[in-house]
Design a protein around this motif. Sequence first.
Motif, PDB file in Angstrom:
ATOM      1  N   VAL A 258       1.081  -1.474   0.014  1.00  0.00           N
ATOM      2  CA  VAL A 258      -0.116  -0.130  -0.488  1.00  0.00           C
ATOM      3  C   VAL A 258       0.832   1.412   0.004  1.00  0.00           C
ATOM      4  O   VAL A 258       1.899   1.290   0.621  1.00  0.00           O
ATOM      5  N   VAL A 259       0.678   2.012  -0.886  1.00  0.00           N
ATOM      6  CA  VAL A 259       1.359   3.835  -0.791  1.00  0.00           C
ATOM      7  C   VAL A 259       0.313   4.575  -0.316  1.00  0.00           C
ATOM      8  O   VAL A 259      -0.747   4.518  -1.523  1.00  0.00           O
ATOM      9  N   VAL A 260       0.797   5.265   0.596  1.00  0.00           N
ATOM     10  CA  VAL A 260      -0.372   6.207   0.606  1.00  0.00           C
ATOM     11  C   VAL A 260      -0.554   7.245  -0.452  1.00  0.00           C
ATOM     12  O   VAL A 260       0.565   8.019   0.303  1.00  0.00           O
ATOM     13  N   SER A 261      -0.888   7.723  -1.125  1.00  0.00           N
ATOM     14  CA  SER A 261      -1.259   8.835  -2.604  1.00  0.00           C
ATOM     15  C   SER A 261      -1.799   9.888  -1.311  1.00  0.00           C
ATOM     16  O   SER A 261      -1.348  10.623  -2.597  1.00  0.00           O
ATOM     17  N   GLU A 262      -2.102   9.940  -0.966  1.00  0.00           N
ATOM     18  CA  GLU A 262      -2.936  11.758  -0.029  1.00  0.00           C
ATOM     19  C   GLU A 262      -3.579  11.214   0.793  1.00  0.00           C
ATOM     20  O   GLU A 262      -3.696  10.309   1.336  1.00  0.00           O
ATOM     21  N   SER A 263      -2.655  12.501   1.858  1.00  0.00           N
ATOM     22  CA  SER A 263      -3.359  12.344   3.179  1.00  0.00           C
ATOM     23  C   SER A 263      -3.628  13.603   4.134  1.00  0.00           C
ATOM     24  O   SER A 263      -2.320  13.864   3.259  1.00  0.00           O
ATOM     25  N   GLY A 264      -4.259  14.896   4.360  1.00  0.00           N
ATOM     26  CA  GLY A 264      -3.988  15.433   5.367  1.00  0.00           C
ATOM     27  C   GLY A 264      -4.949  15.835   6.179  1.00  0.00           C
ATOM     28  O   GLY A 264      -5.945  14.889   6.610  1.00  0.00           O
ATOM     29  N   TRP A 265      -5.018  16.990   6.741  1.00  0.00           N
ATOM     30  CA  TRP A 265      -6.429  17.776   7.341  1.00  0.00           C
ATOM     31  C   TRP A 265      -6.241  19.182   6.730  1.00  0.00           C
ATOM     32  O   TRP A 265      -5.290  20.063   6.930  1.00  0.00           O
ATOM     33  N   PRO A 266      -7.314  19.605   6.695  1.00  0.00           N
ATOM     34  CA  PRO A 266      -8.142  20.971   6.183  1.00  0.00           C
ATOM     35  C   PRO A 266      -7.535  22.292   7.382  1.00  0.00           C
ATOM     36  O   PRO A 266      -7.843  21.480   8.647  1.00  0.00           O
ATOM     37  N   SER A 267      -7.012  23.072   7.405  1.00  0.00           N
ATOM     38  CA  SER A 267      -6.873  24.330   7.822  1.00  0.00           C
ATOM     39  C   SER A 267      -7.856  25.400   8.380  1.00  0.00           C
ATOM     40  O   SER A 267      -8.047  26.016   9.559  1.00  0.00           O
ATOM     41  N   ALA A 268      -8.981  25.206   7.592  1.00  0.00           N
ATOM     42  CA  ALA A 268      -9.981  26.040   7.833  1.00  0.00           C
ATOM     43  C   ALA A 268     -11.200  25.563   7.552  1.00  0.00           C
ATOM     44  O   ALA A 268     -11.002  24.885   6.142  1.00  0.00           O
ATOM     45  N   ASN A 282      -0.732  15.903  10.464  1.00  0.00           N
ATOM     46  CA  ASN A 282       0.815  16.474   9.667  1.00  0.00           C
ATOM     47  C   ASN A 282       2.021  15.837   9.472  1.00  0.00           C
ATOM     48  O   ASN A 282       2.586  15.268   9.270  1.00  0.00           O
ATOM     49  N   GLN A 283       2.490  16.723  10.959  1.00  0.00           N
ATOM     50  CA  GLN A 283       3.468  16.479  11.229  1.00  0.00           C
ATOM     51  C   GLN A 283       3.686  14.614  11.795  1.00  0.00           C
ATOM     52  O   GLN A 283       5.195  14.000  12.220  1.00  0.00           O
ATOM     53  N   ASN A 284       2.677  15.030  13.222  1.00  0.00           N
ATOM     54  CA  ASN A 284       2.866  14.015  13.315  1.00  0.00           C
ATOM     55  C   ASN A 284       2.929  12.486  11.915  1.00  0.00           C
ATOM     56  O   ASN A 284       3.070  11.604  12.231  1.00  0.00           O
ATOM     57  N   LEU A 285       2.144  12.681  11.142  1.00  0.00           N
ATOM     58  CA  LEU A 285       2.421  11.394   9.952  1.00  0.00           C
ATOM     59  C   LEU A 285       3.200  11.948   9.552  1.00  0.00           C
ATOM     60  O   LEU A 285       3.981  10.514   9.039  1.00  0.00           O
ATOM     61  N   ILE A 286       4.351  12.798   9.106  1.00  0.00           N
ATOM     62  CA  ILE A 286       5.807  12.474   9.121  1.00  0.00           C
ATOM     63  C   ILE A 286       6.645  11.932  10.165  1.00  0.00           C
ATOM     64  O   ILE A 286       7.461  11.274   9.704  1.00  0.00           O
TER      65      ILE A 286
END
Length: 338
Positions: A258-268, A282-286
Amino acid sequence: MANRSIVFMAVIALFLAVLIAIPTSVHSIGVCYGRLGDNLPQPSDVVNLYKSNNIGGMRIYDPYQPTLQALGGSNIPLIVDVPNEDLQNLASDASAASDWVQNNIIAYPDVSFRYIAVGNEVIPGDSAGYVLQAMNNIQSALSANGLQGQIKVSTSVSQGVLGTSYPPSAGAFSSDASPYLGPIVNFLASNGSPLLVNVYPYLSYTGDMEDISIDYALFTSPGIVVQDGQFGYQNLFDAIVDAVYSALANAGGSNVEVVVSESGWPSAGGTAASPDNARTYNQNLINHVGQGTPKTSGRAIETYIFAMFNEDQKPAGIEQNWGLFYPNEQPVYQINFS
């Protein structure tokens, strides 16, 4: 002489141990570069922004020529998408697929192509039936140019292809997605290609806030939240990824990565969307992906954060606020890729 050989062997062993100890996560995080904005920087400036932030990979959603030109010689690993609107043509006409590869891959020998994503989130749906044949035709075109071992062909699916995701060990593809994904999984297994999956704990959390805590979604839970046999889950990202691994195994793809081709969290723009939560996620993901999931412990999960910029031509609300950077290249919040 024997003592010198022993010393030499000890030095070699120490060198190998150091190599093994180097974290696998260094090049496991990329960022998706969308262009649905009327105020975005020039592609050459974008490539420089990737370099200056030590971002280890890029995904683009179409083979935009100025971006490919800007990437030449950069050594930035690239996922390039076949746009959804091209799937039918490439599926029905092998020569069209050959031309696509010639014009968008072969023409850029200095670009570090990693994967070709044949469609994004089209399974299940009206275009799902075109995906496998388009993949086959692209694969044949790469093979004709001797690139089949260098560039892998896949498709990008949403986490919504899971019909069952809890507990992760019970992960299975939905009845709508399975007829398409079954043969695609066979293709991936045969060609040593990964499945590209868009993984969004944010969407899971906001869709079921009664049962999912925000700590579990943001990687901030102090302990195990879900115990699933021998595996304990402290975050929702791992649980979703391992549910996909279970679904792949059920579909005959136990050797498919599995390659995660998108992941994130909106800021607003919506529920729990803030710069603080986006930075935390995102920092914890990295920081996390180099460790692998409970099912893949110690094996880095190649992951691409969505997205590089806030894009003002998307629908109002959270859709415009997934970026790590504003279009003026200033950070939305501070984040460290090193």
